[in-house]
Write a protein that holds these residues in place. Structure first.
Motif, PDB file in Angstrom:
ATOM      1  N   PRO A  10       4.946  -0.385  14.041  1.00 16.24           N
ATOM      2  CA  PRO A  10       6.145   0.317  13.560  1.00 16.24           C
ATOM      3  C   PRO A  10       6.146   0.584  12.057  1.00 16.24           C
ATOM      4  N   ALA A  11       5.712  -0.376  11.256  1.00 18.47           N
ATOM      5  CA  ALA A  11       5.702  -0.156   9.802  1.00 18.47           C
ATOM      6  C   ALA A  11       4.744   0.963   9.424  1.00 18.47           C
ATOM      7  N   VAL A  12       3.655   1.074  10.159  1.00 17.54           N
ATOM      8  CA  VAL A  12       2.675   2.132   9.887  1.00 17.54           C
ATOM      9  C   VAL A  12       3.239   3.479  10.305  1.00 17.54           C
ATOM     10  N   GLU A  13       3.892   3.510  11.461  1.00 15.35           N
ATOM     11  CA  GLU A  13       4.471   4.786  11.925  1.00 15.35           C
ATOM     12  C   GLU A  13       5.559   5.262  10.966  1.00 15.35           C
ATOM     13  N   ALA A  14       6.325   4.329  10.424  1.00 15.71           N
ATOM     14  CA  ALA A  14       7.346   4.711   9.450  1.00 15.71           C
ATOM     15  C   ALA A  14       6.689   5.298   8.199  1.00 15.71           C
ATOM     16  N   TRP A  15       5.600   4.715   7.803  1.00 13.69           N
ATOM     17  CA  TRP A  15       4.841   5.223   6.647  1.00 13.69           C
ATOM     18  C   TRP A  15       4.329   6.636   6.923  1.00 13.69           C
ATOM     19  N   LEU A  16       3.763   6.832   8.098  1.00  6.62           N
ATOM     20  CA  LEU A  16       3.245   8.158   8.444  1.00  6.62           C
ATOM     21  C   LEU A  16       4.380   9.179   8.525  1.00  6.62           C
ATOM     22  N   ALA A  54       0.836  -1.207   0.000  1.00  7.71           N
ATOM     23  CA  ALA A  54       0.000   0.000   0.000  1.00  7.71           C
ATOM     24  C   ALA A  54       0.869   1.254   0.000  1.00  7.71           C
ATOM     25  N   ARG A  55       1.946   1.210   0.775  1.00  6.15           N
ATOM     26  CA  ARG A  55       2.836   2.374   0.848  1.00  6.15           C
ATOM     27  C   ARG A  55       3.565   2.578  -0.469  1.00  6.15           C
ATOM     28  N   GLU A  56       4.065   1.486  -1.047  1.00 12.54           N
ATOM     29  CA  GLU A  56       4.788   1.593  -2.323  1.00 12.54           C
ATOM     30  C   GLU A  56       3.905   2.165  -3.415  1.00 12.54           C
ATOM     31  N   ASP A  57       2.675   1.711  -3.430  1.00 11.72           N
ATOM     32  CA  ASP A  57       1.766   2.098  -4.506  1.00 11.72           C
ATOM     33  C   ASP A  57       1.018   3.395  -4.219  1.00 11.72           C
ATOM     34  N   GLY A  58       1.234   3.966  -3.027  1.00 12.74           N
ATOM     35  CA  GLY A  58       0.508   5.192  -2.683  1.00 12.74           C
ATOM     36  C   GLY A  58      -0.995   4.973  -2.655  1.00 12.74           C
ATOM     37  N   MET A  59      -1.411   3.807  -2.161  1.00 13.08           N
ATOM     38  CA  MET A  59      -2.855   3.516  -2.104  1.00 13.08           C
ATOM     39  C   MET A  59      -3.539   4.447  -1.116  1.00 13.08           C
ATOM     40  N   LEU A  60      -4.715   4.889  -1.469  1.00 12.45           N
ATOM     41  CA  LEU A  60      -5.495   5.689  -0.533  1.00 12.45           C
ATOM     42  C   LEU A  60      -5.871   4.793   0.642  1.00 12.45           C
ATOM     43  N   THR A  61      -5.417   5.163   1.815  1.00  9.09           N
ATOM     44  CA  THR A  61      -5.506   4.282   2.980  1.00  9.09           C
ATOM     45  C   THR A  61      -6.041   5.040   4.174  1.00  9.09           C
ATOM     46  N   TRP A  87      -4.230 -13.319  -1.692  1.00  7.46           N
ATOM     47  CA  TRP A  87      -3.799 -11.976  -2.091  1.00  7.46           C
ATOM     48  C   TRP A  87      -4.592 -11.603  -3.344  1.00  7.46           C
ATOM     49  N   PRO A  88      -5.369 -10.509  -3.328  1.00 12.16           N
ATOM     50  CA  PRO A  88      -6.211 -10.176  -4.489  1.00 12.16           C
ATOM     51  C   PRO A  88      -5.398  -9.510  -5.587  1.00 12.16           C
ATOM     52  N   GLU A  89      -4.841 -10.308  -6.464  1.00 13.55           N
ATOM     53  CA  GLU A  89      -3.937  -9.741  -7.470  1.00 13.55           C
ATOM     54  C   GLU A  89      -4.655  -8.773  -8.400  1.00 13.55           C
ATOM     55  N   ALA A  90      -5.917  -9.003  -8.651  1.00  9.96           N
ATOM     56  CA  ALA A  90      -6.666  -8.098  -9.533  1.00  9.96           C
ATOM     57  C   ALA A  90      -6.748  -6.700  -8.932  1.00  9.96           C
ATOM     58  N   LEU A  91      -6.661  -6.601  -7.608  1.00 11.65           N
ATOM     59  CA  LEU A  91      -6.778  -5.302  -6.941  1.00 11.65           C
ATOM     60  C   LEU A  91      -5.425  -4.741  -6.521  1.00 11.65           C
ATOM     61  N   LEU A  92      -4.489  -5.632  -6.182  1.00 18.72           N
ATOM     62  CA  LEU A  92      -3.244  -5.168  -5.565  1.00 18.72           C
ATOM     63  C   LEU A  92      -1.995  -5.498  -6.390  1.00 18.72           C
ATOM     64  N   GLY A  93      -2.175  -6.146  -7.518  1.00 15.56           N
ATOM     65  CA  GLY A  93      -1.005  -6.493  -8.294  1.00 15.56           C
ATOM     66  C   GLY A  93      -0.396  -7.806  -7.827  1.00 15.56           C
ATOM     67  N   PRO A  94       0.783  -8.144  -8.297  1.00 18.34           N
ATOM     68  CA  PRO A  94       1.368  -9.460  -8.043  1.00 18.34           C
ATOM     69  C   PRO A  94       1.539  -9.750  -6.558  1.00 18.34           C
ATOM     70  N   LYS A  95       1.356 -11.005  -6.244  1.00 16.36           N
ATOM     71  CA  LYS A  95       1.494 -11.489  -4.873  1.00 16.36           C
ATOM     72  C   LYS A  95       2.927 -11.296  -4.394  1.00 16.36           C
TER      73      LYS A  95
END
Lengths: 278, 398
Positions: free
Chosen positions: B207-213, B108-115, B345-353
């Protein structure tokens, strides 16, 4: 013709539309081409007309028949220079103080500065000079969407209490502005804008906010608001004319009123403000 | 002129989601909680965005990840005082969904998904300003108070009759020192009805979320330095104080947590409405706890006509009062048209697993099946005896 049905709202303040969101809801629901007649006390009428204007509801035709207006404070036949209209309105109608560049903001003060885009660098410089001497002031900066803040004010954006987009006359009519200011709980609000009309009506909106948050009278509320008139654009000077004529010109040019011609179907009534849906 | 025109139907296409004005590419949403993480209160929220799939524009999903908050526990599983008191263990051997969740957050972070990151922020008495005025006015009719309260007011607070009470005086009057739970102190509904957790200013995000923020904060600061008064963001922390994800505004449009405003903004712009586009409103829901806020978030989104893809591999469950797969059954039975529940993993929505997904998913699925196998007999026995898991009667008056 006005109907016998009435929606009565007990709203304290000048801008009737901002006093209760249900009123805004009613006006927004009106079909295009609807006609409104706004009447009764002139100061309330002016503030309410600004509120209606800010709704941006397309196709509304707004009338303010002069025979349905009441002015208990000033002599409408008194003569004033056009460049004095805004200061007159602020101080005599709404009780707002005009601050000068030497004013020092007391504790728990907030300044709301709206409209200082790159097109208004000169006015922004005057505001920035004043801000430099007010280290503890909470700053709220607003510009219209798509516009950039004047360069001299950008150092204040990073640490501002709030920065938002706003287009219109009364920035306080915007819920997000009221929310941001409310969180600070200011004892005094300074209002600044390069646009004299936005300065006037945002100051009125600030006074209404102070009335809701602090109670008291409209005069008490107005005293908690100071307008930074030194940081606005100059209004072109002109020969003195009757206040009545200044009001009419202002209503039509700034507030979008279709006509102020007298209309025998309407008369002033006892409330501070009335809006007829015709 | 004045006639009842029917209640507003928020979810009617065009009236909600998909409403658009030419020239707009982001909606401004303001929340004081943004200030805690980003240093500013008003942010521009773009819509979920689109990507090309076989030459056709397909909307990306909204990601709603609720209560991604770690707890600090001792060897016996008790929370450590003063440390972050969420529900997630940080040890993947003790937290089966952690690896899968980490992969999702990274993507989500790499792709800049609205989160959207709703997270509990329950009361913290250390931050109460006891001089702040409450909305309570002490009514002159003292008979409306309890005998204890009336005696207190008459003895000490008579001067406040007719006035708004400061918080400290409110606490003195209305909180009973002899109450075994409150002991005279302000106590919120979560602590009273459930257990203390997610204390504001104490609880953290994972921690991964705080790093993203943190990274998002830098990006926002760069925009502001460049003169952008309302910077754009793609990940939004949201404070909630209970099960319901959305805390609505008051009658003046103030004070809510803006969850609905953000969901609205996610599906603004061309186009998310009408028969040819409405299926583009999709959200992936993960987080904690499946029995509580996750389930309510799913129901809230479904009620907004958003199709929910519930990613079970990334959803934590308490497994005490229920089992995750039982919650899936509960929701699928009721909202089958709008809910897609999966461990995949929903590849149609999120890309490759991502690499490692299959192993992470398998661990969660095994854990959940074991939890269901353990819970189902207990559940059936409870139903048969008409009792709850704690042994209380299911029905009153029996």
């Amino acid at each position: 013709m006005p109907t016998a049905e009435k929606d009565i709202f007990a709203v304290a303040g000048w801008n009737f539309v901002a006093g209760d969101r249900q009123i805004e809801g009613i006006l927004r629901d009106l079909p295009p081409g609807s006609r409104l007649v706004v009447r009764n006390r002139l100061a309330n009428v002016l503030a309410t007309l600004a509120g209606i204007r800010d709704l941006g509801t397309r196709g509304l035709q707004v009338y303010a028949p002069e025979n349905a207006l009441v002015e208990p404070v000033l002599d409408l036949d008194g003569r004033y220079a056009p460049e004095d209209f805004h200061a007159l309105a602020l101080t005599r109608w709404f009780g707002v103080a005009i601050a000068d560049a030497r004013d020092a903001a007391p504790a728990r003060s907030l300044v709301l500065a709206t409209g200082y885009t790159v097109a208004h660098e000169a006015e922004a410089e005057r505001l920035a000079a004043w801000l430099a001497g007010q280290p503890d002031l909470a700053v709220v900066l607003l510009v219209p969407p798509g516009e950039a803040l004047a360069a001299c004010l950008r150092p204040y954006a990073a640490a501002a209490w709030s920065t938002q987009h706003h287009r219109g006359l009364d920035a306080f009519a915007r819920a997000t502005v009221e929310e941001a200011v409310g969180e600070f709980e200011p004892e005094r609000v300074y209002v600044a804008s390069p646009d004299p009309d936005a300065l006037l009506y945002t100051a009125v909106g600030a006074a209404d906010y102070m009335l809701r948050s602090h109670g008291g009278t409209t005069r008490d509320a107005g005293r908690r608001v100071h307008a930074l008139a030194f940081a606005r654009a100059e209004v072109p000077a002109g020969p003195p004319v009757a206040l009545r004529a200044l009001v009419k010109a202002h209503m039509q040019a700034v507030l979008g009123v279709a006509s102020t011609d007298a209309d025998g179907r309407f008369a002033a009534s006892g409330e501070a403000i009335a809006i007829d849906l015709v | 002129m004045k006639a009842y025109k029917g209640a507003p139907k928020r979810w009617i296409e065009g009236f909600y989601g998909g409403s658009y004005a030419p020239g707009e590419d982001a909606v401004t949403v303001r929340s004081p909680f943004f200030r805690r993480f980003y240093g500013r209160d008003a942010l521009g929220v773009p819509n979920v965005g689109f990507r090309l799939v076989n030459g056709r524009k397909v909307a990306r999903p909204l990601l709603v990840a609720t209560d991604l908050q770690p707890g600090a526990f001792d060897a016996h599983g008790n929370q450590l005082a003063g440390a972050s008191n969420g529900f997630y263990e940080l040890d993947a051997t003790r937290e089966p969904t952690l690896d899968a969740l980490g992969m999702l957050v990274e993507r989500a972070r790499e792709d800049g998904m609205l989160t959207l990151l709703p997270g509990d922020q329950h009361e913290n008495g250390a931050y109460f300003d006891r001089n702040a005025l409450t909305t309570t006015v002490l009514d002159p009719d003292l008979t409306l108070l309890s005998p204890r309260e009336q005696a207190l007011v008459e003895a000490r607070y008579a001067a406040w009759i007719g006035k708004r009470l400061p918080l400290g005086i409110w606490e003195s009057i209305f909180m009973d020192p002899n109450d075994p739970l409150s002991r005279g102190h302000l106590i919120g509904k979560e602590e009273r009805n459930f257990l203390p957790h997610c204390t504001e200013f104490v609880v953290r995000y994972l921690p991964a979320v705080e790093a993203w923020l943190d990274a998002e904060r830098e990006a926002i600061a760069t925009q502001v330095a460049g003169g952008q008064l309302v910077p754009r963001a793609s990940v939004f922390p949201i404070a909630k104080d209970g099960l319901t994800v959305d805390l609505p505004d008051d009658e003046r449009g103030l004070g809510g947590n803006k969850f609905d405003a953000l969901v609205n903004a996610a599906f603004m712009g061309p186009y998310f409405q009408g028969d040819d586009h409405r299926q583009e409103k999709r959200a992936i829901v993960v987080g904690s706890l499946s029995e509580y806020s996750v389930r309510l978030a799913i129901e809230h989104l479904i009620d907004a006509d958003v199709t929910v893809h519930w990613l079970l591999s990334c959803t934590k469950s308490l497994d005490v009062f229920s089992a995750k797969l039982a919650d899936v059954h509960f929701l699928a039975e009721r909202y089958g048209k709008k809910l897609v529940a999966t461990y995949d993993w929903p590849e149609a929505l999120l890309g490759p697993k991502p690499l490692g997904w299959d192993a992470a998913r398998a661990r969660v699925e095994a854990h959940d099946r074991a939890a269901l196998d353990a819970w189902l007999p207990r559940f059936n026995a409870q139903l048969a005896s008409r009792t709850t898991g704690l042994g209380s009667p299911l029905l009153a008056g029996v």
